[in-house]
Design a protein around this motif. Structure first.
Motif, PDB file in Angstrom:
ATOM      1  N   ASP A 198      43.009  35.731  29.320  1.00  0.00           N
ATOM      2  CA  ASP A 198      43.967  35.579  28.211  1.00  0.00           C
ATOM      3  C   ASP A 198      43.366  34.773  27.060  1.00  0.00           C
ATOM      4  N   SER A 199      42.491  33.837  27.390  1.00  0.00           N
ATOM      5  CA  SER A 199      41.879  32.985  26.356  1.00  0.00           C
ATOM      6  C   SER A 199      40.728  33.682  25.646  1.00  0.00           C
ATOM      7  N   GLY A 200      40.230  34.771  26.226  1.00  0.00           N
ATOM      8  CA  GLY A 200      39.111  35.483  25.618  1.00  0.00           C
ATOM      9  C   GLY A 200      37.752  34.932  26.007  1.00  0.00           C
ATOM     10  N   VAL A 201      37.731  33.900  26.852  1.00  0.00           N
ATOM     11  CA  VAL A 201      36.467  33.299  27.286  1.00  0.00           C
ATOM     12  C   VAL A 201      35.691  34.252  28.189  1.00  0.00           C
ATOM     13  N   GLY A 202      36.435  35.065  28.952  1.00  0.00           N
ATOM     14  CA  GLY A 202      35.782  35.991  29.868  1.00  0.00           C
ATOM     15  C   GLY A 202      36.615  37.239  30.087  1.00  0.00           C
ATOM     16  N   TYR A 203      36.082  38.149  30.864  1.00  0.00           N
ATOM     17  CA  TYR A 203      36.770  39.408  31.163  1.00  0.00           C
ATOM     18  C   TYR A 203      36.515  39.776  32.620  1.00  0.00           C
ATOM     19  N   VAL A 204      37.401  40.575  33.183  1.00  0.00           N
ATOM     20  CA  VAL A 204      37.242  41.002  34.566  1.00  0.00           C
ATOM     21  C   VAL A 204      36.200  42.114  34.615  1.00  0.00           C
ATOM     22  N   ALA A 205      35.056  41.807  35.210  1.00  0.00           N
ATOM     23  CA  ALA A 205      33.979  42.786  35.330  1.00  0.00           C
ATOM     24  C   ALA A 205      34.210  43.708  36.517  1.00  0.00           C
ATOM     25  N   SER A 206      34.862  43.181  37.573  1.00  0.00           N
ATOM     26  CA  SER A 206      35.136  44.007  38.751  1.00  0.00           C
ATOM     27  C   SER A 206      36.282  43.440  39.572  1.00  0.00           C
ATOM     28  N   ASP A 207      37.228  44.307  39.910  1.00  0.00           N
ATOM     29  CA  ASP A 207      38.253  43.972  40.905  1.00  0.00           C
ATOM     30  C   ASP A 207      37.673  44.327  42.277  1.00  0.00           C
ATOM     31  N   TYR A 208      36.584  43.673  42.619  1.00  0.00           N
ATOM     32  CA  TYR A 208      35.850  44.043  43.832  1.00  0.00           C
ATOM     33  C   TYR A 208      36.695  43.906  45.095  1.00  0.00           C
ATOM     34  N   SER A 209      37.762  43.123  45.039  1.00  0.00           N
ATOM     35  CA  SER A 209      38.566  42.830  46.228  1.00  0.00           C
ATOM     36  C   SER A 209      39.164  44.077  46.866  1.00  0.00           C
ATOM     37  N   THR A 210      39.313  45.150  46.091  1.00  0.00           N
ATOM     38  CA  THR A 210      39.957  46.343  46.629  1.00  0.00           C
ATOM     39  C   THR A 210      39.082  47.071  47.665  1.00  0.00           C
ATOM     40  N   PHE A 211      37.826  46.665  47.805  1.00  0.00           N
ATOM     41  CA  PHE A 211      36.972  47.289  48.820  1.00  0.00           C
ATOM     42  C   PHE A 211      37.232  46.708  50.207  1.00  0.00           C
ATOM     43  N   LEU A 212      37.940  45.574  50.273  1.00  0.00           N
ATOM     44  CA  LEU A 212      38.194  44.908  51.549  1.00  0.00           C
ATOM     45  C   LEU A 212      39.245  45.663  52.367  1.00  0.00           C
ATOM     46  N   PRO A 213      39.134  45.621  53.691  1.00  0.00           N
ATOM     47  CA  PRO A 213      40.153  46.269  54.535  1.00  0.00           C
ATOM     48  C   PRO A 213      41.483  45.519  54.461  1.00  0.00           C
ATOM     49  N   GLU A 214      42.543  46.195  54.812  1.00  0.00           N
ATOM     50  CA  GLU A 214      43.887  45.611  54.789  1.00  0.00           C
ATOM     51  C   GLU A 214      44.068  44.572  55.904  1.00  0.00           C
ATOM     52  N   ASN A 215      44.952  43.615  55.627  1.00  0.00           N
ATOM     53  CA  ASN A 215      45.482  42.690  56.641  1.00  0.00           C
ATOM     54  C   ASN A 215      44.430  41.798  57.300  1.00  0.00           C
ATOM     55  N   GLN A 216      43.437  41.389  56.515  1.00  0.00           N
ATOM     56  CA  GLN A 216      42.479  40.408  57.021  1.00  0.00           C
ATOM     57  C   GLN A 216      42.818  39.036  56.429  1.00  0.00           C
ATOM     58  N   PRO A 217      42.821  37.977  57.239  1.00  0.00           N
ATOM     59  CA  PRO A 217      43.243  36.664  56.738  1.00  0.00           C
ATOM     60  C   PRO A 217      42.332  36.125  55.641  1.00  0.00           C
TER      61      PRO A 217
END
Length: 315
Positions: A198-217
């Motif tokens: 929101d501040s413009g200091v950076g940007y999301v380069a990758s939502d890499y988290s979506t590669f993780l399997p479901e329901n892992q702590p």
């Protein structure tokens, strides 16, 4: 006469004491609980705000810990009775000789959650895993959840994570480090990630988290084995309290109350909390889930031995 009055007063008080819940009559068990500034601790925050700990005879003091990887040492030193490290931090501490067990779980992964990822400095040009080679990237705890899962993602993209320079930096520092150029990118999470973009200091380069399997702590609550042995009712009560909180969280009508509890403990205003994603609660940790983390860490050569996960979960 005085003795008779004292005896009568004592007898009169007996029914009043007997009518109190047993936990309050005997005194509550004191627990100092350590957490970091992420929404994965929401079930603990909700349990504290809704009185779920108190009704089980637990006096739980919530203590903010800036760096997740320091939590096991604090538990070992009795500064905390229960703390919430990431699974990787916990398993490394066990591998290093600490005799800690899992009391309960916190948040779990979900394909719908994009509230953490790789955030690059504006103008850096980082867009892919290969762009990270030779770059300095901040992570909120070396060996913790975001560090380990990001390295796993790099490997899945054909990148040697050893060619990336990782530095430890707590969540609140991420924006300033990017702004000052001390790091090229950070592996961060909301609400800090949203503030940076929101501040413009950076940007999301990758939502890499979506590669993780479901329901892992993502976070697990641990205590010393001997503390659990001496306080079995307290350990069970803590687990039951976060289970009750998970049930509360899973009801859409309670979303506002859940967000208010999160905002109180990680010190964020309502307008910020209203935007963040909240990890699904997973109050019970299984052997299968811990084995997933053991496999991930063995693949990254983070463990010297293979732990017996059946012994690591408090019954």
């Amino acid at each position: 006469m005085m003795k008779r009055r004292t005896a009568l007063a004592a007898l009169t008080a007996v029914p009043a004491v007997a009518s109190l819940p047993a936990a309050f009559a005997q005194g509550n068990t004191k627990i100092v609980f350590g957490y970091t500034a992420v929404t994965d601790f929401a079930s603990v925050f909700v349990a504290a705000e809704n009185g779920y700990f108190k009704k089980r005879g637990l006096d739980v003091e919530l203590k903010f810990i800036p760096i997740n990887s320091t939590i096991p040492a604090a538990v070992q030193a009795d500064s905390l009775q229960i703390g919430g490290p990431t699974p990787s931090v916990y398993l490394q501490s066990v591998d290093g000789g600490l005799d800690h067990v899992v009391v309960a779980g916190a948040g779990v992964t979900s394909k719908t959650i994009t509230g953490f990822g790789l955030v690059a400095k504006a103008g850096s040009g980082i867009r892919t895993a290969k762009d990270c080679v030779g770059k300095k990237i901040g992570v909120p705890g070396l060996g913790a959840f975001l560090h380990v899962t990001f390295r796993a993602w790099l490997k899945s993209q054909g990148v040697d994570y050893k060619a990336v320079n990782f530095v430890e930096a707590s969540f609140p520092q991420h924006g300033d480090l990017l702004r000052g150029g001390s790091v090229d990118a950070v592996v961060s999470a909301d609400p800090f990630m949203s503030r940076i973009t929101d501040s413009g200091v950076g940007y999301v380069a990758s939502d890499y988290s979506t590669f993780l399997p479901e329901n892992q702590p993502t976070i697990i609550h641990v205590a010393k084995r001997d503390w659990v042995a001496k306080n079995p009712a307290a350990a069970k009560g803590f687990r039951e309290a976060v289970q009750e909180a998970a049930t509360f969280m899973n009801q859409p009508k309670n979303d506002g109350a859940v967000r208010a509890a999160i905002g109180k403990y990680i010190k964020l205003p309502p307008e910020v909390i209203a935007k963040v994603q909240i990890s699904p609660p997973g109050p019970v940790v299984t052997e299968k889930q811990l084995n997933y983390w053991v496999g991930l860490m063995k693949d990254q050569e983070m463990l010297k031995s293979t732990p017996d996960v059946a012994r690591l979960i408090a019954k």
